[in-house]
Design an enzyme around this catalytic site. Structure first.
Site, PDB file in Angstrom:
ATOM      1  N   GLU A  47       0.857  -1.192   0.000  1.00  0.00           N
ATOM      2  CA  GLU A  47       0.000   0.000   0.000  1.00  0.00           C
ATOM      3  C   GLU A  47       0.887   1.233   0.000  1.00  0.00           C
ATOM      4  OE1 GLU A  47      -2.839   0.322   3.225  1.00  0.00           O
ATOM      5  OE2 GLU A  47      -3.771   2.075   2.286  1.00  0.00           O
ATOM      6  N   ASN A 377     -12.048  -3.282   0.381  1.00  0.00           N
ATOM      7  CA  ASN A 377     -10.928  -3.551   1.296  1.00  0.00           C
ATOM      8  C   ASN A 377     -11.486  -3.992   2.634  1.00  0.00           C
ATOM      9  OD1 ASN A 377      -8.292  -3.561   2.482  1.00  0.00           O
ATOM     10  ND2 ASN A 377      -8.736  -1.550   3.335  1.00  0.00           N
ATOM     11  N   GLU A 378     -11.539  -3.073   3.586  1.00  0.00           N
ATOM     12  CA  GLU A 378     -12.056  -3.461   4.911  1.00  0.00           C
ATOM     13  C   GLU A 378     -13.491  -2.986   5.065  1.00  0.00           C
ATOM     14  OE1 GLU A 378      -9.377  -1.928   7.857  1.00  0.00           O
ATOM     15  OE2 GLU A 378      -8.235  -3.797   7.928  1.00  0.00           O
TER      16      GLU A 378
HETATM   17  O1  AHR Z   1      -2.123  -1.740   6.707  1.00  0.00           O
HETATM   18  C1  AHR Z   1      -2.576  -0.508   7.150  1.00  0.00           C
HETATM   19  C2  AHR Z   1      -4.088  -0.409   7.093  1.00  0.00           C
HETATM   20  O2  AHR Z   1      -4.641  -1.344   7.955  1.00  0.00           O
HETATM   21  C3  AHR Z   1      -4.714  -0.741   5.784  1.00  0.00           C
HETATM   22  O3  AHR Z   1      -4.727   0.340   4.928  1.00  0.00           O
HETATM   23  C4  AHR Z   1      -6.099  -1.124   6.163  1.00  0.00           C
HETATM   24  O4  AHR Z   1      -6.667  -2.034   5.261  1.00  0.00           O
HETATM   25  C5  AHR Z   1      -5.955  -1.655   7.558  1.00  0.00           C
HETATM   26  O5  AHR Z   1      -6.841  -1.050   8.420  1.00  0.00           O
END
Ligand code: AHR
Length: 659
Positions: A47, A377-378
């Site tokens: 990321e 993603n989350e």
């Molecule tokens: O890895 C850091 C962050 O952790 C990521 O962006 C997210 O997906 C998670 O909350």
């Protein structure tokens, strides 16, 4: 991996020291194959956080090269005794170049000394300069007539030139031109600057002012930092998850990651704010933006280079639920779904297809063989399930072979997790993405987490995990051996359950020591150096020793998941014809561990044990990059028995060749 080989005496490992405690034998049935290990099993999560891309992996040295930061001259200093009011201006082309509207107009008279008119760029956290290395400069310019020459200099911390070149813009007229030149630096500098000083009289428009070291990965112009890619290549990761992470979601939908805006000519890739710019009050990063010089084409290319499966994660029509939680109405989700479908065509389509042609135009007519993709993603809640269903239907109809990764939210338990996990399993999801940033104790006590999972249901992608020794991010010091040891113990449980867990990746991957927002992280860099944390070495050991099939390993007829502080898993590698046993001794005492191997095959007379052990607080650093890293020793195998001394707080991998 054979970091250090202690050829020394085989007997030393067998001569158990006085404090070593005797445990019950561990029995490995090397003929009882319990699961196939997927080639994807151990991968990496990338990321653009902690200056992971801009200022990190993407080797561009000029910050704000196109003046598109919210503050157009952020990172630049404009100085000189011949610069008067109005001589250096930021102009905006607006619709004429809506992805990159701003440029700089420099209008000077009789400049002829470095003190007359300079533009100085501070780099991301300074500019790392290497003695003897060539630096490639490029600029886009437009001038009605020739007049101004550009003198280029790399400066050390004291402002002294340590490398210089000159660019005499050759073209004139009303169109933009790109010109390049290069020069060599004569000194190592950690935090230098780059300066242009002008000579002559005239007016020139400047954009995309760029400087790259020549030693990029595979020497690609405008490429990636080679030392960072090399660290990944050394792990032989099964996949690379990209581009995140929360960056996929964005603070709001406008700030989300849109892959189509990250391909094609770099001057046409629209810069946006990086969502980590403002995320943490304790770590503001007002100069953190995404130039997308590292875009989806480059991610696919890097995956191909290092032999990893590409695993893109796409926005599912939801912005980060910790921020704005904006949602795309269900009846307006079409363009988001189309982005996912078009990504498959971009990666795999024939060069005659719309998006396959774009890939070919960028220099890669062959397909990238995309096999899987994450939707969201989350993200969590019923609103995620509604959107996911629309994506899934469209994708499975058009590209049934593409495996989809489904989010289970931010946590590995609780009501949100249960809602999603149950729904995904009911819907026979290909993969459920689980995330856990938890204490080392959690990792130790969850080593048996997957033993009870349905072996025939949806597969697990442990998409983001890291043991956090403190609740608050605290820099590299929390990437200590205690955290890595806990991960090593936990990963025995993933390996044992490779029939369920098909992919796993530590997160986040990279952090710049002067520009991080989140810690711990697996690999730390500054402008010229890099080191892997103990976590890096643990992940690397798992990846390099993943084997092909899990085999049965028990103590007192039980799975070894923490009893007497012991954790273990075992695999065979049918290609290398060896048995690989992983054992963690999480206690403060050495253990005299007897291993009894059942196998129809004969075993080699000696084996190699690769181990890591240290003080729980031990960390790696730029000065002691491999303080906590693997060491190899040779041990004797007596028939079908090996006796190991497992050091206190140790992670051990025993490789026994079959004859
Ligand atoms: O890895 C850091 C962050 O952790 C990521 O962006 C997210 O997906 C998670 O909350």
């Amino acid at each position: 991996m054979r970091i250090k080989f202690l050829a020394a005496c085989c007997a030393s490992v067998l001569s158990l020291n006085a404090v070593a405690q005797k445990s019950q034998p561990v029995v490995i049935n090397a003929d009882k194959l319990t699961a196939k290990i997927q080639p994807t099993m151990w991968g990496v999560f990338f990321e653009d956080i902690n200056l992971g891309a801009d200022g990190g992996l993407y080797a561009e040295l000029i910050k704000n090269r196109s003046f598109e930061f919210t503050t157009p001259l952020m990172g630049w200093a404009v100085k000189g005794k011949k610069i008067n009011e109005g001589d250096v201006l930021v102009l905006n082309r607006q619709e004429a170049a809506e992805n990159n509207p701003r440029y700089l107009r420099v209008n000077l008279k009789d400049a002829d000394a470095p003190t007359d008119a300079t533009l100085t760029n501070e780099g991301f956290r300074g500019i790392g300069i290497k003695k003897g290395l060539r630096y490639n400069f490029s600029v886009m310019y437009r001038q009605a007539s020739k007049g101004l020459k550009m003198h280029l200099q790399l400066l050390d911390e004291n402002g002294k030139a340590v490398g210089s070149g000159m660019l005499n813009p050759e073209q004139s007229g009303t169109t933009w031109h790109k010109q390049t030149t290069g020069f060599t630096a004569n000194t190592d500098v950690k935090k230098g600057k780059f300066q242009i000083w002008f000579e002559g009289s005239g007016s020139i428009d400047l954009d995309m002012i760029s400087l790259f070291p020549a030693d990029t990965w595979k020497q690609r112009p405008g490429g990636l930092r080679a030392d960072m890619v090399q660290m990944l290549a050394d792990m032989k990761p099964g996949f690379v998850r990209f581009p995140g992470g929360c960056i996929v979601e964005g603070r709001d939908l406008a700030n989300r990651y849109q892959w189509k805006k990250t391909i094609g000519p770099i001057e046409e890739r629209e810069l946006i704010m990086n969502r980590w710019n403002t995320e943490f009050k304790h770590k503001p990063a007002p100069d953190y933006f995404q130039s997308f010089g590292l875009g989806f084409f480059e991610y696919f290319q890097m995956c191909e280079d290092i032999g990893a499966e590409p695993l893109p994660i796409l926005n599912c029509g939801m912005a980060c639920q910790f921020n704005t939680a904006e949602l795309v109405p269900l009846d307006q989700l079409g363009p988001y779904v189309q982005d996912a479908l078009d990504l498959v065509e971009f990666a795999n389509g024939p060069i005659t297809s719309t998006w396959g042609k774009k890939r070919a135009d960028m220099g890669h007519p062959a397909p990238f063989n995309l096999k899987m993709m994450g939707i969201g993603n989350e993200n969590w809640g019923p609103q995620y399930l509604e959107r996911l269903a629309i994506f899934t239907k469209a994708m499975k109809e058009k590209y049934p072979a593409i495996k989809l990764i489904n989010s289970s939210g931010t946590d590995p338990d609780g009501a949100r997790f249960d809602l999603l996990n149950n729904a995904h399993r009911k819907n026979k999801a290909d993969f459920v993405d689980e995330h856990y940033y938890r204490s080392p104790e959690w990792f130790f006590s969850n080593a048996a987490r997957y033993d009870s999972y349905d072996k025939n249901g949806s597969k697990v992608f442990a998409g983001e995990y890291a043991a956090h020794t403190k609740n608050e991010p605290n820099g590299p010091n929390i990437n200590n051996w205690r955290a890595a040891l806990a991960e090593a113990a936990f990963l025995t449980g993933l390996e044992r359950n490779a029939s369920v867990v098909n992919m796993a990746s530590y997160a986040p991957l990279f952090a710049h020591t002067d520009g991080w927002q989140w810690s711990p992280d697996m690999i730390w860099v500054d402008n010229t150096s890099i080191y892997g944390t103990p976590d890096y070495y643990v992940q690397k050991l798992y990846s390099l020793n993943k084997g092909t099939n899990v085999v049965d390993i028990k103590q007192a007829n039980k799975v070894i998941a923490g009893q007497d502080s012991l954790y273990a898993s075992a695999v065979i590698d049918q290609n290398k014809n060896e048995l690989i046993i992983k054992m963690v001794n999480a206690s403060n005492k050495a253990k005299a561990q007897n291993l009894q191997i059942k196998s129809g095959k004969k075993l080699g007379a000696t084996a190699i044990v690769t181990s890591m052990s240290n003080d729980l607080k031990a960390v790696n650093s730029f000065d002691a990059a491999t303080k906590v890293s693997p060491v190899d020793e040779r041990v004797n195998v007596k028939g079908k028995t090996v006796t190991l001394e497992l050091k206190p707080y140790s992670f051990n991998i025993l490789h026994i060749p079959f004859k």
